[in-house]
Design an enzyme around this catalytic site. Structure first.
Site, mmCIF file in Angstrom:
data_model
loop_
_atom_site.group_PDB
_atom_site.id
_atom_site.type_symbol
_atom_site.label_atom_id
_atom_site.label_comp_id
_atom_site.label_asym_id
_atom_site.label_seq_id
_atom_site.Cartn_x
_atom_site.Cartn_y
_atom_site.Cartn_z
ATOM 1 N N TRP A 135 0.812 -1.215 0.000
ATOM 2 C CA TRP A 135 0.000 0.000 0.000
ATOM 3 C C TRP A 135 0.847 1.268 0.000
ATOM 4 C CZ3 TRP A 135 -4.301 -0.619 -2.155
ATOM 5 C CH2 TRP A 135 -4.935 -1.865 -2.064
ATOM 6 N N ASP B 97 -1.429 6.532 6.395
ATOM 7 C CA ASP B 97 -2.537 5.669 5.972
ATOM 8 C C ASP B 97 -2.860 4.727 7.127
ATOM 9 O OD1 ASP B 97 -4.235 3.797 4.888
ATOM 10 O OD2 ASP B 97 -2.978 3.344 3.141
ATOM 11 N N LYS C 227 -12.495 -1.488 7.134
ATOM 12 C CA LYS C 227 -11.813 -2.469 7.955
ATOM 13 C C LYS C 227 -12.327 -2.337 9.401
ATOM 14 C CE LYS C 227 -8.747 -1.955 4.271
ATOM 15 N NZ LYS C 227 -8.343 -3.203 3.788
#
Lengths: 366, 366
Positions: free
Chosen positions: B102, B177, B201
């Site tokens: 990511w 992030d 999530k």
């Protein structure tokens, strides 16, 4: 309590059978042993939901094979920026036909990336009409020509009484914001380079938007941009370049199936004409108690703004309407007054209930 | 059938009480006589939902007053592009600490708008560790320093055993992030300039993302961009510059209330430690039948990738797990193998069921 007739402009009414189905399977989808909201977008269950939704939408709208269909997060406003980034070269111009509030939004978003040429504007007329095609001043080198097929706030729509709803604009591809009128009648997609819209009016829930784009346009270089802003990348990854809004996509898919079962866009065109005719005739027959100012040639079948001659009665109108099970009628702050949105999920009986109420209210307060 | 234990990495398990509540009120929210999905985002009902969600999230995460909170469509990837557009001047550089897949995505999105300086990278090590702070080569003029607090695929997380989880990076603001670890433990937001993540999530459903940003940073000019790409404009309009993904925002709000009732982030930190410890000890105690390769100092509490010594057993493992009510365990295609995600909505008993199954499977196939 029971469910009211909902005239909201978007987010808007959804078909009750769709909501019931979504409710029934919210904890367990099929035999997945989990909610569709909880499943990986790359798992077999959601992949099935996603591809059925695309194929149903293609059938519903008769999308030609040389057009890609995208299901993306964000709404129409995002696409108003992305279309300039993706299809206009740096410094290139784009033509905009301005017919209301949402056309202005489109211009504001694109302005950072293209030279905007306002080819025609209904603003001097208070956006009550659409300038005739002959008056449009199109550029020779426009990246595209942009129209708003239906203006949700001002209640004007490109209709046959005005001329060809998908006007001939020559070489440049025609891009159209169909947020509030898509799937309400047959549409000749091949006349457009790009058709886009948020789903939250005729197609389902807010939070997912649809882009239908002629594939050859994706070969244009456009402007330097992040991959996540590239339509070509999204199409290449089947709208799964990143995690898509799965539940919203799923719910839109249920709405597509409902529309197909109900008879498809021809049937919704028939119902839309009938619903709009009933409401406009009630307004026009109210001896001035109610008023809609839009040129009859371009009155929207989807969004009907109207005004009480005595604005002092607005609050009573809204309160009594709500009492009578009619909600979402308050006009947009840009125009004030009232607005009734008559999307596919709103049945004729809802419009009958509204017009009955309007006549009764008029008798009591006229 | 009944609901399984869902280890999906996102979209991921939601708390069952949240799903039941959403199910119960899907056709009629409160006394609105319509679904929350059908109500205008500017009406009193959704405005209440939206502001409660923001205030609950602020409480849950102890967000300081000088930080704005945004609820926006799109996911983390979109923000990886927007942060460069909003906070870096044209030609300016930004520092990226690369600790997995990511982080790479973040760099790819930003690359169109900033000079990317990779200050440190775990790639040579297969992203099994996080380079020590002393080795980072930070720029003098970086617009910001970007880290990925938890790598969902590679399963590495900034942990106290590595050093300060919010490393001191000097003058430049730290952007992080937190998609897959937000709200899983107390977080000192004041150490960051910007914290962002998709909600799918720990925070709820996919289709809405959260940005927590220090307000003074919004005074930066950034780069020419459409209004819809401007964080300052979104904050000014309370995340309603355009129609927001209302149902997703609403569902996230229900998850926030559930987390607060369960004891808040301190309680979820305790549960997360316990769940992760149980799974890692099962892997480490399997005499090599299962393997996790991540440096123990930075093993993720949220996402645990693991591999069977005999990859030929992968299919049987997944099939038997599913049979036993354990789903979402297939590893990401980048790494293969297995992955168990242990987000807040997954209870300890789910991890117990998984580790019991793993031990049993190991005995039968070892």
């Amino acid at each position: 309590m029971s469910r009211a007739h909902n005239f909201s402009a978007g987010p808007a009414a959804l078909p009750e059978p769709v909501l019931r189905r979504a409710q029934q399977e919210l904890l367990e989808w099929g035999d997945a042993r989990a909610s569709i909201v909880e499943l990986s977008h790359r798992g077999p269950e959601f992949m099935q939901v996603a591809s059925e939704a695309e194929s149903d939408l293609r059938n519903l709208l008769s999308v030609p094979d040389d057009y890609g269909v995208l299901f993306l997060a964000g709404g129409a406003t995002t696409h108003q920026a992305l279309m300039a980034l993706n299809f206009a070269a740096p410094g290139q111009c784009a033509d905009y036909v301005l017919t209301g509030h949402w056309g202005k939004t489109a211009i504001r978003q694109a302005g950072a990336y293209v030279r905007v040429n306002i080819s025609a504007s209904g603003e001097d007329d208070g956006f009550r009409s659409i300038p005739p095609r002959e008056s449009w001043r199109l550029s020779r080198d426009a990246a595209y020509v942009h129209i708003t097929a239906n203006e949700t706030i001002h209640g004007v729509e490109f209709r046959p009484a005005w001329g060809e709803p998908a006007p001939d604009v020559g070489e440049a591809p025609l891009f159209a914001d169909f947020s509030s009128s898509i799937a309400s009648e047959p549409l000749d997609i091949s006349r457009y380079g790009l058709v886009y819209g948020g789903a939250q009016k005729n197609l389902g829930p807010v939070g997912v938007s649809i882009v239908i784009v002629r594939r050859d346009l994706l070969e244009r270089a456009g402007q330097p941009r992040a991959d996540i802003f590239s339509y070509a990348s999204h199409l290449k990854s089947d709208s799964m370049l990143n995690t898509p809004p799965t539940w919203n996509w799923y719910l839109a898919g249920l709405v597509f199936k409902w529309m197909i079962e109900e008879g498809g866009v021809r049937e919704f065109a028939r119902r839309s004409e009938q619903k709009a005719a009933l409401l406009y005739s009630t307004i026009d027959g109210s001896a001035g108690f109610y008023r809609n100012d839009v040129d009859p040639a371009v009155r929207s079948r989807m969004n009907v703004p109207f005004f009480l001659a005595d604005a002092g009665l607005d609050a009573a109108f809204l309160a009594e309407a709500r009492e009578g099970g009619l909600i979402g009628l308050k006009g947009h702050r840009v125009l004030g007054g009232m607005r009734a949105s008559l999307y596919n999920a709103l049945p004729l009986e809802g419009v009958r209930a509204l017009t009955d109420f309007m006549q009764d209210f008029g008798r009591r307060h006229g």
